[in-house]
Design a protein around this motif. Sequence first.
Motif, PDB file in Angstrom:
ATOM      1  N   ALA A  70       7.849 -11.228 -34.240  1.00 14.43           N
ATOM      2  CA  ALA A  70       8.466 -10.483 -33.137  1.00 14.43           C
ATOM      3  C   ALA A  70       9.110  -9.197 -33.632  1.00 14.43           C
ATOM      4  CB  ALA A  70       9.497 -11.365 -32.438  1.00 14.43           C
ATOM      5  N   LEU A  71       9.864  -9.283 -34.735  1.00 16.39           N
ATOM      6  CA  LEU A  71      10.515  -8.088 -35.273  1.00 16.39           C
ATOM      7  C   LEU A  71       9.493  -7.107 -35.836  1.00 16.39           C
ATOM      8  CD1 LEU A  71      13.589  -9.719 -37.061  1.00 16.39           C
ATOM      9  CD2 LEU A  71      13.530  -8.584 -34.841  1.00 16.39           C
ATOM     10  N   THR A  72       8.433  -7.635 -36.429  1.00 17.95           N
ATOM     11  CA  THR A  72       7.386  -6.758 -36.965  1.00 17.95           C
ATOM     12  C   THR A  72       6.695  -5.990 -35.846  1.00 17.95           C
ATOM     13  OG1 THR A  72       7.020  -8.288 -38.806  1.00 17.95           O
ATOM     14  CG2 THR A  72       5.288  -6.682 -38.349  1.00 17.95           C
ATOM     15  N   ARG A  73       6.475  -6.643 -34.701  1.00 18.26           N
ATOM     16  CA  ARG A  73       5.852  -5.953 -33.563  1.00 18.26           C
ATOM     17  C   ARG A  73       6.727  -4.799 -33.081  1.00 18.26           C
ATOM     18  NH1 ARG A  73       4.775 -11.165 -31.593  1.00 18.26           N
ATOM     19  NH2 ARG A  73       6.354 -10.901 -29.964  1.00 18.26           N
ATOM     20  N   ILE A  74       8.034  -5.001 -33.109  1.00 20.89           N
ATOM     21  CA  ILE A  74       8.938  -3.921 -32.686  1.00 20.89           C
ATOM     22  C   ILE A  74       8.828  -2.732 -33.634  1.00 20.89           C
ATOM     23  CG2 ILE A  74      11.360  -3.284 -32.424  1.00 20.89           C
ATOM     24  CD1 ILE A  74      11.920  -6.021 -31.381  1.00 20.89           C
ATOM     25  N   LEU A  75       8.823  -3.005 -34.938  1.00 22.82           N
ATOM     26  CA  LEU A  75       8.723  -1.921 -35.917  1.00 22.82           C
ATOM     27  C   LEU A  75       7.405  -1.169 -35.768  1.00 22.82           C
ATOM     28  CD1 LEU A  75      10.141  -3.695 -39.112  1.00 22.82           C
ATOM     29  CD2 LEU A  75      11.346  -2.224 -37.508  1.00 22.82           C
ATOM     30  N   GLU A  76       6.327  -1.911 -35.542  1.00 21.39           N
ATOM     31  CA  GLU A  76       5.022  -1.267 -35.396  1.00 21.39           C
ATOM     32  C   GLU A  76       4.922  -0.490 -34.089  1.00 21.39           C
ATOM     33  OE1 GLU A  76       2.315  -4.485 -35.745  1.00 21.39           O
ATOM     34  OE2 GLU A  76       2.471  -4.620 -37.942  1.00 21.39           O
ATOM     35  N   THR A  77       5.511  -1.039 -33.027  1.00 23.85           N
ATOM     36  CA  THR A  77       5.458  -0.358 -31.732  1.00 23.85           C
ATOM     37  C   THR A  77       6.267   0.929 -31.748  1.00 23.85           C
ATOM     38  OG1 THR A  77       5.211  -2.490 -30.607  1.00 23.85           O
ATOM     39  CG2 THR A  77       5.872  -0.612 -29.259  1.00 23.85           C
ATOM     40  N   GLN A  78       7.463   0.860 -32.320  1.00 29.76           N
ATOM     41  CA  GLN A  78       8.336   2.031 -32.359  1.00 29.76           C
ATOM     42  C   GLN A  78       8.034   2.956 -33.534  1.00 29.76           C
ATOM     43  OE1 GLN A  78      10.491   2.659 -29.911  1.00 29.76           O
ATOM     44  NE2 GLN A  78       9.902   0.752 -28.877  1.00 29.76           N
ATOM     45  N   LYS A  79       7.211   2.478 -34.485  1.00 35.30           N
ATOM     46  CA  LYS A  79       6.836   3.261 -35.669  1.00 35.30           C
ATOM     47  C   LYS A  79       8.076   3.695 -36.457  1.00 35.30           C
ATOM     48  CE  LYS A  79       2.579   4.990 -33.559  1.00 35.30           C
ATOM     49  NZ  LYS A  79       1.781   6.181 -33.166  1.00 35.30           N
ATOM     50  N   ILE A  80       8.903   2.711 -36.778  1.00 35.29           N
ATOM     51  CA  ILE A  80      10.118   2.970 -37.541  1.00 35.29           C
ATOM     52  C   ILE A  80      10.198   1.977 -38.691  1.00 35.29           C
ATOM     53  CG2 ILE A  80      11.444   3.946 -35.628  1.00 35.29           C
ATOM     54  CD1 ILE A  80      12.671   1.232 -35.162  1.00 35.29           C
ATOM     55  N   THR A  81      11.046   2.297 -39.655  1.00 31.35           N
ATOM     56  CA  THR A  81      11.250   1.418 -40.800  1.00 31.35           C
ATOM     57  C   THR A  81      12.372   0.425 -40.499  1.00 31.35           C
ATOM     58  OG1 THR A  81      12.849   2.920 -41.822  1.00 31.35           O
ATOM     59  CG2 THR A  81      10.515   3.248 -42.352  1.00 31.35           C
TER      60      THR A  81
END
Length: 280
Positions: A70-81
């Motif tokens: 779930a957290l990885t999807r957020i990082l990939e969606t928002q394109k942030i580190t």
Amino acid sequence: MCGAEKNIFGWFPRLHVCDKCGRVLFHDKPSSQDENFTSHELWLSHAVYALIHKVTKNRIIITSDVVSNALTRILETQKITVLEFSKLVQCDTRMLRRLINKEKRPYLPSILDICYRLDIPPDKLFFDRDILTCSENWKTHPREKYIDMSKLTKRKRTDLLKALQSALTTSATIPIRVSHIASRFNIRTSTIRYNFPEEYSILTARRSAWEKTVWRNQHQARLEKLVEGIFSLARVGVYPSERKLRDLNYMLPSDLRREDVKHLLGAFQDVYKSLWPGGD
């Protein structure tokens, strides 16, 4: 109770709870023990209920993989580190990294805290394919936390503040630990950090700076003692082995296991091997 009509789709998907005030509908009048619920508490109650309902209905187990994905999807969606993400939602970077790397067991209060800041219920975050949230809706202030903190009385808060201010104004050779102040008042260190963040930051920074100075001096003294022992053995024609340094009390066994000592000793041993071919 409060005069609100019962909506079909309200904050509370339970027929016995009022959507507006959050009180139980069993009584005609609110009792003296009833409280006015804030929007944060309403969100928390709905989030916990929805999560339990989802898990129970579908017989799902929330594992480290679920939280990490779930957290990885957020990082990939928002394109942030991870670092940028932690700054945006004001969460601990180390905790987020451990959750994403599946090194930390999911802790419900921490997960709820993250979900509240992301403005998305945990059941939607974990089990929906799409992440229906955007950084514009992320909450960074006020920093709501659903982790239990020790409640301080007014008198205890005043006494604690005086103790912190006294520690700040006292120029002691060894800065006091915040944990020592916490133990004096029979509270946790996190309580001081939560209630007095400015004083906590100054005291911890002062203590950390002192500890770094002490460690640096100890490191320098340890290496100087090692060099002194090596040359003392070399003067009498003895190969500077670890056993000799340990048996003659030049170095402690624990110090000889340190990487910096091993590297320095190895460099000297490489030089002296040509002079003492049979050195052990």
